[in-house]
Design an enzyme around this catalytic site. Sequence first.
Site, PDB file in Angstrom:
ATOM      1  N   GLU A  94      55.235  17.273   7.053  1.00 44.49           N
ATOM      2  CA  GLU A  94      54.509  16.268   7.779  1.00 44.49           C
ATOM      3  C   GLU A  94      55.156  14.847   7.726  1.00 44.49           C
ATOM      4  O   GLU A  94      55.568  14.124   8.633  1.00 44.49           O
ATOM      5  CB  GLU A  94      53.247  15.779   6.967  1.00 44.49           C
ATOM      6  CG  GLU A  94      52.180  16.830   7.848  1.00 44.49           C
ATOM      7  CD  GLU A  94      50.621  16.442   7.302  1.00 44.49           C
ATOM      8  OE1 GLU A  94      50.521  16.417   5.867  1.00 44.49           O
ATOM      9  OE2 GLU A  94      49.911  16.054   8.014  1.00 44.49           O
TER      10      GLU A  94
ATOM     11  N   CYS B 204      32.917   1.552  -1.312  1.00 50.82           N
ATOM     12  CA  CYS B 204      32.370   0.323  -0.419  1.00 50.82           C
ATOM     13  C   CYS B 204      33.138  -0.868  -0.817  1.00 50.82           C
ATOM     14  O   CYS B 204      34.077  -0.809  -1.728  1.00 50.82           O
ATOM     15  CB  CYS B 204      30.891   0.229  -0.917  1.00 50.82           C
ATOM     16  SG  CYS B 204      29.949   1.383  -0.730  1.00 50.82           S
TER      17      CYS B 204
ATOM     18  N   LYS C 282      45.813  10.770  12.631  1.00 44.94           N
ATOM     19  CA  LYS C 282      44.928  10.955  11.311  1.00 44.94           C
ATOM     20  C   LYS C 282      43.795  11.934  11.837  1.00 44.94           C
ATOM     21  O   LYS C 282      43.672  12.513  11.036  1.00 44.94           O
ATOM     22  CB  LYS C 282      44.408   9.507  10.774  1.00 44.94           C
ATOM     23  CG  LYS C 282      43.553   9.756   9.542  1.00 44.94           C
ATOM     24  CD  LYS C 282      44.414   9.854   8.384  1.00 44.94           C
ATOM     25  CE  LYS C 282      43.687  10.432   7.254  1.00 44.94           C
ATOM     26  NZ  LYS C 282      44.344  11.325   6.230  1.00 44.94           N
TER      27      LYS C 282
ATOM     28  N   LYS D 185      52.706  19.133   3.317  1.00 42.39           N
ATOM     29  CA  LYS D 185      52.909  17.650   3.028  1.00 42.39           C
ATOM     30  C   LYS D 185      54.375  17.401   3.308  1.00 42.39           C
ATOM     31  O   LYS D 185      54.825  16.240   3.950  1.00 42.39           O
ATOM     32  CB  LYS D 185      52.724  17.415   1.509  1.00 42.39           C
ATOM     33  CG  LYS D 185      51.406  17.503   1.045  1.00 42.39           C
ATOM     34  CD  LYS D 185      50.580  16.120   1.287  1.00 42.39           C
ATOM     35  CE  LYS D 185      49.971  16.452   2.819  1.00 42.39           C
ATOM     36  NZ  LYS D 185      48.561  16.960   3.103  1.00 42.39           N
TER      37      LYS D 185
ATOM     38  N   TRP E 166      30.172   2.415   2.674  1.00 38.37           N
ATOM     39  CA  TRP E 166      30.828   3.740   2.798  1.00 38.37           C
ATOM     40  C   TRP E 166      29.348   4.643   2.341  1.00 38.37           C
ATOM     41  O   TRP E 166      29.478   4.948   1.104  1.00 38.37           O
ATOM     42  CB  TRP E 166      31.870   3.999   2.123  1.00 38.37           C
ATOM     43  CG  TRP E 166      32.644   5.377   2.253  1.00 38.37           C
ATOM     44  CD1 TRP E 166      32.272   6.488   1.443  1.00 38.37           C
ATOM     45  CD2 TRP E 166      33.381   5.948   3.284  1.00 38.37           C
ATOM     46  NE1 TRP E 166      33.107   7.675   1.870  1.00 38.37           N
ATOM     47  CE2 TRP E 166      33.930   7.183   3.274  1.00 38.37           C
ATOM     48  CE3 TRP E 166      33.777   5.128   4.490  1.00 38.37           C
ATOM     49  CZ2 TRP E 166      34.333   7.941   3.965  1.00 38.37           C
ATOM     50  CZ3 TRP E 166      34.523   5.756   5.614  1.00 38.37           C
ATOM     51  CH2 TRP E 166      34.844   7.583   5.167  1.00 38.37           C
TER      52      TRP E 166
ATOM     53  N   ARG F  79      37.708   0.140   3.093  1.00 39.20           N
ATOM     54  CA  ARG F  79      36.722   0.718   2.099  1.00 39.20           C
ATOM     55  C   ARG F  79      35.634   1.339   2.535  1.00 39.20           C
ATOM     56  O   ARG F  79      34.674   2.079   1.977  1.00 39.20           O
ATOM     57  CB  ARG F  79      36.543  -0.147   1.065  1.00 39.20           C
ATOM     58  CG  ARG F  79      37.777  -0.631   0.361  1.00 39.20           C
ATOM     59  CD  ARG F  79      37.238  -1.767  -0.675  1.00 39.20           C
ATOM     60  NE  ARG F  79      36.634  -1.063  -1.817  1.00 39.20           N
ATOM     61  CZ  ARG F  79      37.324  -0.448  -3.097  1.00 39.20           C
ATOM     62  NH1 ARG F  79      38.558  -0.520  -3.019  1.00 39.20           N
ATOM     63  NH2 ARG F  79      36.332   0.151  -3.922  1.00 39.20           N
TER      64      ARG F  79
ATOM     65  N   GLU G  23      50.005  23.999   1.063  1.00 35.78           N
ATOM     66  CA  GLU G  23      49.770  22.270   1.133  1.00 35.78           C
ATOM     67  C   GLU G  23      50.911  21.674   0.584  1.00 35.78           C
ATOM     68  O   GLU G  23      51.211  20.800   1.327  1.00 35.78           O
ATOM     69  CB  GLU G  23      48.532  22.158   0.161  1.00 35.78           C
ATOM     70  CG  GLU G  23      48.182  20.803   0.133  1.00 35.78           C
ATOM     71  CD  GLU G  23      47.755  20.045   1.262  1.00 35.78           C
ATOM     72  OE1 GLU G  23      47.636  20.787   2.530  1.00 35.78           O
ATOM     73  OE2 GLU G  23      47.687  18.790   1.240  1.00 35.78           O
TER      74      GLU G  23
ATOM     75  N   ASN H 283      28.921  -1.435  -5.413  1.00 34.96           N
ATOM     76  CA  ASN H 283      29.886  -0.537  -4.969  1.00 34.96           C
ATOM     77  C   ASN H 283      30.050   0.509  -6.086  1.00 34.96           C
ATOM     78  O   ASN H 283      29.984   0.051  -7.533  1.00 34.96           O
ATOM     79  CB  ASN H 283      31.304  -1.015  -4.774  1.00 34.96           C
ATOM     80  CG  ASN H 283      32.275  -0.100  -4.823  1.00 34.96           C
ATOM     81  OD1 ASN H 283      32.057   1.063  -4.154  1.00 34.96           O
ATOM     82  ND2 ASN H 283      33.507  -0.340  -5.114  1.00 34.96           N
ATOM     83  N   GLY H 284      29.717   1.898  -5.935  1.00 34.77           N
ATOM     84  CA  GLY H 284      29.491   2.839  -7.039  1.00 34.77           C
ATOM     85  C   GLY H 284      28.267   3.671  -6.717  1.00 34.77           C
ATOM     86  O   GLY H 284      27.867   3.890  -5.779  1.00 34.77           O
TER      87      GLY H 284
ATOM     88  N   HIS I 126      59.114  41.244   1.033  1.00 32.11           N
ATOM     89  CA  HIS I 126      58.868  41.876   2.200  1.00 32.11           C
ATOM     90  C   HIS I 126      59.449  41.371   3.340  1.00 32.11           C
ATOM     91  O   HIS I 126      59.082  41.651   4.676  1.00 32.11           O
ATOM     92  CB  HIS I 126      57.514  42.004   2.178  1.00 32.11           C
ATOM     93  CG  HIS I 126      56.781  42.865   1.288  1.00 32.11           C
ATOM     94  ND1 HIS I 126      57.052  44.104   1.231  1.00 32.11           N
ATOM     95  CD2 HIS I 126      56.080  42.306  -0.002  1.00 32.11           C
ATOM     96  CE1 HIS I 126      56.272  44.468  -0.072  1.00 32.11           C
ATOM     97  NE2 HIS I 126      55.719  43.655  -0.584  1.00 32.11           N
TER      98      HIS I 126
HETATM   99  O1  M6R Z   1      40.019  15.499   9.292  1.00 31.42           O
HETATM  100  P1  M6R Z   1      40.001  16.914   9.092  1.00 31.42           P
HETATM  101  O2  M6R Z   1      40.211  17.368   7.547  1.00 31.42           O
HETATM  102  O3  M6R Z   1      39.308  17.876  10.042  1.00 31.42           O
HETATM  103  O4  M6R Z   1      41.837  17.182   9.598  1.00 31.42           O
HETATM  104  C1  M6R Z   1      42.316  18.434   9.508  1.00 31.42           C
HETATM  105  C2  M6R Z   1      43.835  18.081   9.809  1.00 31.42           C
HETATM  106  O5  M6R Z   1      44.218  17.667  11.052  1.00 31.42           O
HETATM  107  C3  M6R Z   1      44.444  17.429   8.564  1.00 31.42           C
HETATM  108  O6  M6R Z   1      44.011  17.979   7.367  1.00 31.42           O
HETATM  109  C4  M6R Z   1      46.041  17.520   8.874  1.00 31.42           C
HETATM  110  O7  M6R Z   1      46.529  18.605   8.641  1.00 31.42           O
HETATM  111  C5  M6R Z   1      46.484  16.217   7.858  1.00 31.42           C
HETATM  112  N1  M6R Z   1      47.339  15.521   8.517  1.00 31.42           N
HETATM  113  C6  M6R Z   1      47.182  16.881   6.728  1.00 31.42           C
HETATM  114  O8  M6R Z   1      47.807  16.130   5.816  1.00 31.42           O
END
Ligand code: M6R
Length: 599
Positions: free
Chosen positions: A482, A2, A594, A479, A75, A27, A475, A99-100, A498
């Site tokens: 992206e 928060c 996002k 990263k 939050w 936040r 993952e 906050n906490g 394979h």
């Molecule tokens: O909000 P969500 O976790 O449901 O989103 C899922 C994906 O769209 C999200 O993880 C996306 O792959 C990110 N940009 C990864 O960095």
Amino acid sequence: MCGIVGYIGSKDIKKILLEGLKELEYRGYDSAGIAILQNNELKIYKAVGKLENLINKTKDLKTEGFGIGIGHTRWATHGKPTELNAHPHMGEYSYVVHNGIIENFKEIKKELNDVRFISQTDTEVIVHLFEKYLQDLNDPLKAFKATIDRLQGAYAILLITKADPSKIFFAKKGSPLIVGRDGEEIYFASSDAPLIGHAKEVHYLDDGEWGYAQLGEVVVYHGDRAIDLDFKPLTLNKELAQKGGYRFFMEKEIYEQSDVITETMMGRIKDEEIEFEELDQEFLHGIHSIKICACGTSYHAGLSGSYLIEKLARIPVMCEIASEFRYKEPILQKETLFVVISQSGETADTLEALKMAKDAGLKTLAICNVDNSSIVRLADRTILTRAGIEKGVASTKAFTTQLMVLWMLALYLAQQKGIDPKKISRELEAMRKTPQALKVDPDLHERIRRLSKRYLHGHGFFFIGRDIFYPLALEGALKLKEISYLHAEGYPAGEMKHGPIALADPELFTIALMPKNLLYEKTKSNVEELSARDSTICAISPVAFELADDFIKVQNADHYMLEYYEMAVALQILAMEIAIRLGNDVDMPRNLAKSVTVE
Ligand code: M6R
């Protein structure tokens, strides 16, 4: 997470508090509130939703002249986002913002059995406890000290009271709090941004510091000892301040992981067991298997979780990509617990999968970062990850906190099944060390930054790992894709032979995840096969690997999960440093959003 602000002075208090909260809206923004004490009159305003709602609600409020005030943007961690749960929380004549997380709030609530609590929050106990001590001790400073001495957990607190109407009492442990001043005027905030343009100099409070402020005076104690304040000039750049001095929000979020993971665990690890107030035996009764459904990074956390739950709790788990799951005519059985994972709680594919499971009558559990999101509202139960707002499009802290919830869930289920307490105890010991494993070592960051220059070209990356390090490889590759726009694939190390090994040559970069505590020799053989075919190898491991062209050394090697967490950070930094060298917008990469609310 928060945001809190405070002010003592003669400027327009409402304006200062609301503008400060605006800077902290990142936040938390599920509700907000302010309390103002002026001419011995207390005024309080709260509103659910974005700060705009509070601004509208207070548009006729006039607050010129001397006064003190506190504000909060929330939050939610305990209790839904409602006006009653919004801060400031009030006693009879005092108001508090926090906050906490107060871990022992239930215990304190029981003790205060003559108090009528009106919210579901952990915070409300603070103000009632303060008023109780004030009755006993008849001294606001002593009462405040007695109050914070009772609190376990993390907090940044501001408290005002009619019993001493010229002061703001404050305390910090675990959550950020800054005090600023400009001449006689005093300001408080959770980060620099609200203070810019107001305070000329600031003191960053340390954990354990507490005290009071009044016009022209700030007094800070550590325990019973008054300390000398270390006021420093404040930066003038707002954007820099919001990013906490980091170059990108992604970088800030990578560095935050060590702290936010503590919030994820808080109140859930009790001595020798895991407790989830969100779950109970009745809810889990009759469950024989688990299906996890998610997208992107959340899917990678889910897949990692499926290994953990099977390993530790011996319950069969299937993890599926939500966009695939929806159209495959899945077989859904009532004894399956349906778990969805989502940072935003708004991802359309995940939401639709959840609806399908609900329609089929399955019990559903959401692991989510955003309270009151569509997924949270729909699921039967929710465990919040408490990562705070994630601004970088490339998920970092959302991932590591999701995985922590899944690890805790695996142990919780193992407890329910009566699995050997010694095994659980070993896991808990490692779990407690996670904040350390997630702490970014500046030397490691610098090393990765330097070696990143070798990985800007070539015809592709393979991130490889085995067992739970396979989803981590996925993952790592995601990263990199992206934010660098380079081609990268995550692959199970044992599967390379394979087919994909046909691509091996010096321009194929292999990022090899080689944990000491899980299938080291097996992974090593797979990496040797790639090295023999001239692939360029970057090994990430606690164990030096002689065939590696580059080596990133992992320091936390007591347990495979600590290796996992440290490697996750290394992969995030690697992707970010490559993207920076390529001149890309790290926080807002091309073609991405996002939150993906379309199919
Ligand atoms: O909000 P969500 O976790 O449901 O989103 C899922 C994906 O769209 C999200 O993880 C996306 O792959 C990110 N940009 C990864 O960095």
